[in-house]
Scaffold this active site. Structure first.
Site, short mmCIF file in Angstrom:
data_model
loop_
_atom_site.label_atom_id
_atom_site.label_comp_id
_atom_site.label_asym_id
_atom_site.label_seq_id
_atom_site.Cartn_x
_atom_site.Cartn_y
_atom_site.Cartn_z
N LYS A 1 65.98 10.31 6.53
CA LYS A 1 65.61 9.06 7.22
C LYS A 1 66.59 7.94 6.85
O LYS A 1 67.10 7.25 7.73
CB LYS A 1 64.18 8.63 6.85
CG LYS A 1 63.11 9.67 7.19
CD LYS A 1 61.71 9.17 6.89
CE LYS A 1 61.43 8.98 5.41
NZ LYS A 1 61.32 10.24 4.64
N ARG B 1 53.46 5.52 6.97
CA ARG B 1 53.29 6.77 6.23
C ARG B 1 51.83 7.21 6.20
O ARG B 1 51.52 8.26 5.64
CB ARG B 1 53.78 6.59 4.80
CG ARG B 1 55.16 7.18 4.53
CD ARG B 1 55.52 6.91 3.09
NE ARG B 1 56.50 7.82 2.56
CZ ARG B 1 57.80 7.56 2.51
NH1 ARG B 1 58.29 6.46 3.00
NH2 ARG B 1 58.61 8.43 1.96
N ARG C 1 70.06 15.16 -5.07
CA ARG C 1 70.16 13.70 -5.18
C ARG C 1 69.73 13.24 -6.58
O ARG C 1 70.32 12.33 -7.14
CB ARG C 1 69.30 13.02 -4.10
CG ARG C 1 69.45 11.51 -4.13
CD ARG C 1 68.77 10.82 -2.98
NE ARG C 1 67.32 10.95 -3.06
CZ ARG C 1 66.49 10.55 -2.11
NH1 ARG C 1 66.97 10.00 -1.00
NH2 ARG C 1 65.20 10.68 -2.24
N ARG D 1 66.88 8.30 -9.63
CA ARG D 1 65.54 7.99 -9.13
C ARG D 1 64.49 8.77 -9.90
O ARG D 1 64.61 9.98 -10.05
CB ARG D 1 65.46 8.30 -7.62
CG ARG D 1 65.91 7.14 -6.76
CD ARG D 1 65.91 7.47 -5.30
NE ARG D 1 64.61 7.85 -4.76
CZ ARG D 1 64.32 7.88 -3.47
NH1 ARG D 1 65.25 7.55 -2.59
NH2 ARG D 1 63.13 8.25 -3.06
N ARG E 1 55.19 14.70 -3.71
CA ARG E 1 55.55 13.92 -2.51
C ARG E 1 55.37 14.76 -1.25
O ARG E 1 54.95 14.27 -0.21
CB ARG E 1 56.99 13.43 -2.62
CG ARG E 1 57.13 12.32 -3.64
CD ARG E 1 58.55 12.17 -4.12
NE ARG E 1 59.46 11.69 -3.09
CZ ARG E 1 60.78 11.72 -3.21
NH1 ARG E 1 61.35 12.20 -4.29
NH2 ARG E 1 61.54 11.27 -2.24
P1 B4P Z 1 67.51 10.44 2.52
O1 B4P Z 1 68.05 10.04 3.84
O2 B4P Z 1 67.80 9.50 1.39
O3 B4P Z 1 65.97 10.71 2.48
P2 B4P Z 1 64.72 9.92 2.95
O4 B4P Z 1 64.10 10.77 3.98
O5 B4P Z 1 65.07 8.50 3.33
O6 B4P Z 1 63.91 9.82 1.56
P3 B4P Z 1 62.47 9.56 0.95
O7 B4P Z 1 61.38 9.90 1.89
O8 B4P Z 1 62.52 10.29 -0.34
O9 B4P Z 1 62.41 8.09 0.49
P4 B4P Z 1 61.66 6.73 0.67
O10 B4P Z 1 62.62 5.80 0.05
O11 B4P Z 1 61.23 6.45 2.07
O12 B4P Z 1 68.08 11.87 2.21
C1 B4P Z 1 67.75 12.61 1.06
C2 B4P Z 1 68.96 13.35 0.52
O13 B4P Z 1 69.42 14.30 1.47
C3 B4P Z 1 70.15 12.45 0.23
O14 B4P Z 1 70.72 12.83 -0.98
C4 B4P Z 1 71.09 12.68 1.40
O15 B4P Z 1 72.44 12.50 1.05
C5 B4P Z 1 70.79 14.13 1.76
N1 B4P Z 1 70.99 14.41 3.18
C6 B4P Z 1 70.65 13.60 4.23
N2 B4P Z 1 70.98 14.19 5.41
C7 B4P Z 1 71.50 15.42 5.10
C8 B4P Z 1 72.00 16.51 5.89
N3 B4P Z 1 72.04 16.47 7.23
N4 B4P Z 1 72.44 17.61 5.24
C9 B4P Z 1 72.43 17.67 3.88
N5 B4P Z 1 71.97 16.67 3.08
C10 B4P Z 1 71.52 15.55 3.68
O16 B4P Z 1 60.31 6.81 -0.21
C11 B4P Z 1 60.24 6.88 -1.62
C12 B4P Z 1 58.83 6.57 -2.15
O17 B4P Z 1 58.49 5.17 -1.87
C13 B4P Z 1 57.64 7.34 -1.54
O18 B4P Z 1 57.45 8.59 -2.15
C14 B4P Z 1 56.45 6.36 -1.80
O19 B4P Z 1 55.97 6.45 -3.13
C15 B4P Z 1 57.08 4.99 -1.61
N6 B4P Z 1 56.91 4.48 -0.23
C16 B4P Z 1 57.92 4.26 0.66
N7 B4P Z 1 57.42 3.82 1.83
C17 B4P Z 1 56.07 3.77 1.70
C18 B4P Z 1 54.99 3.43 2.58
N8 B4P Z 1 55.23 3.06 3.86
N9 B4P Z 1 53.73 3.51 2.12
C19 B4P Z 1 53.47 3.86 0.85
N10 B4P Z 1 54.44 4.22 -0.04
C20 B4P Z 1 55.72 4.18 0.38
#
Ligand code: B4P
Length: 191
Positions: free
Chosen positions: A14, A89, A128, A134, A145
């Site tokens: 994302k 979420r 990561r 993190r 998660r």
């Molecule tokens: P990202 O792109 O960083 O992953 P994400 O989906 O954004 O991450 P996540 O769900 O963990 O985080 P969030 O901050 O929202 O990609 C992950 C990895 O994959 C990276 O290393 C990237 O380089 C790699 N990658 C990406 N695309 C790729 C591809 N095509 N091929 C190979 N590798 C690839 O949430 C973190 C925490 O915050 C939650 O657990 C929760 O506790 C809290 N939180 C956030 N929003 C909330 C909400 N609305 N309500 C309640 N809690 C919340």
């Protein structure tokens, strides 16, 4: 306005795809994960509270994130549109987002759901974790998660499918190919 929700399991990409959306469409990126991590970094009361949930892989309480988002949408009502990354979420957050946008006569145009197999998600997040520092990118927290995602977040797919705006995107592949599929979906909006 163009309002996009970028949706998916932890590690589905994302944040990665949001950065490309900002570059191409000039939308305001609202990532609740980034916002909460900034609060943790700044050691604020909100950050301390958020960390107590995030480090266990749990969701931060709805009220907190909803209030943050509501105030940010109000501050940026001159934006060309928003990318909601990691929000909503829960179903309660989904209902709240609809209501917040309605106050500004706006709506969500598309919910882009990045689909990636669970094993690949775990691999990406563990990788990561080796560099990100993190506290939630370790095996135990990742498993928690993913459970939380299936239980509390995935039901939103049905919520948005019923509204006819859910778009499934193959999230396994090169970052540019995935973005290509996203561009195709966005180009269809309004047609
Ligand atoms: P990202 O792109 O960083 O992953 P994400 O989906 O954004 O991450 P996540 O769900 O963990 O985080 P969030 O901050 O929202 O990609 C992950 C990895 O994959 C990276 O290393 C990237 O380089 C790699 N990658 C990406 N695309 C790729 C591809 N095509 N091929 C190979 N590798 C690839 O949430 C973190 C925490 O915050 C939650 O657990 C929760 O506790 C809290 N939180 C956030 N929003 C909330 C909400 N609305 N309500 C309640 N809690 C919340």
């Amino acid at each position: 306005m163009l309002n996009i929700v970028i949706f998916g399991a932890p590690g589905s990409g994302k944040g990665t795809q949001s950065a490309k959306l900002v570059e191409k469409y000039g939308l305001k990126h609202l990532s609740t994960g980034d916002i909460l991590r900034n609060e943790i970094e700044a050691n604020t009361e909100l950050g301390k509270l958020a960390d107590s949930y995030m480090s266990k892989g749990h969701l931060v309480p709805d009220r907190l994130v909803i209030d943050i988002l509501d105030s940010l949408i109000g501050k940026h009502n001159d934006a060309r549109g928003f990318i909601f990354d990691g929000f909503p979420r829960t179903l309660a957050q989904g209902e709240a987002l609809g209501a917040m946008l309605k106050k500004h006569d706006e709506d969500i145009n598309a919910v882009l759901s990045l689909e990636v197999e669970e094993e690949k998600l775990i691999d990406r997040l563990l990788k990561r974790g080796q560099v990100s520092g993190r506290t939630d990118d370790n095996r135990e927290t990742i498993e928690s998660r993913l459970k939380v995602y299936h239980l509390q977040t995935e039901p939103l797919k049905g919520f948005y499918r019923a509204k006819g705006i859910l778009k499934n995107i193959e999230g396994d592949g090169s970052i540019d190919d995935i973005f290509g599929s996203i561009e195709k979906e966005i180009d269809q909006i309004g047609k």
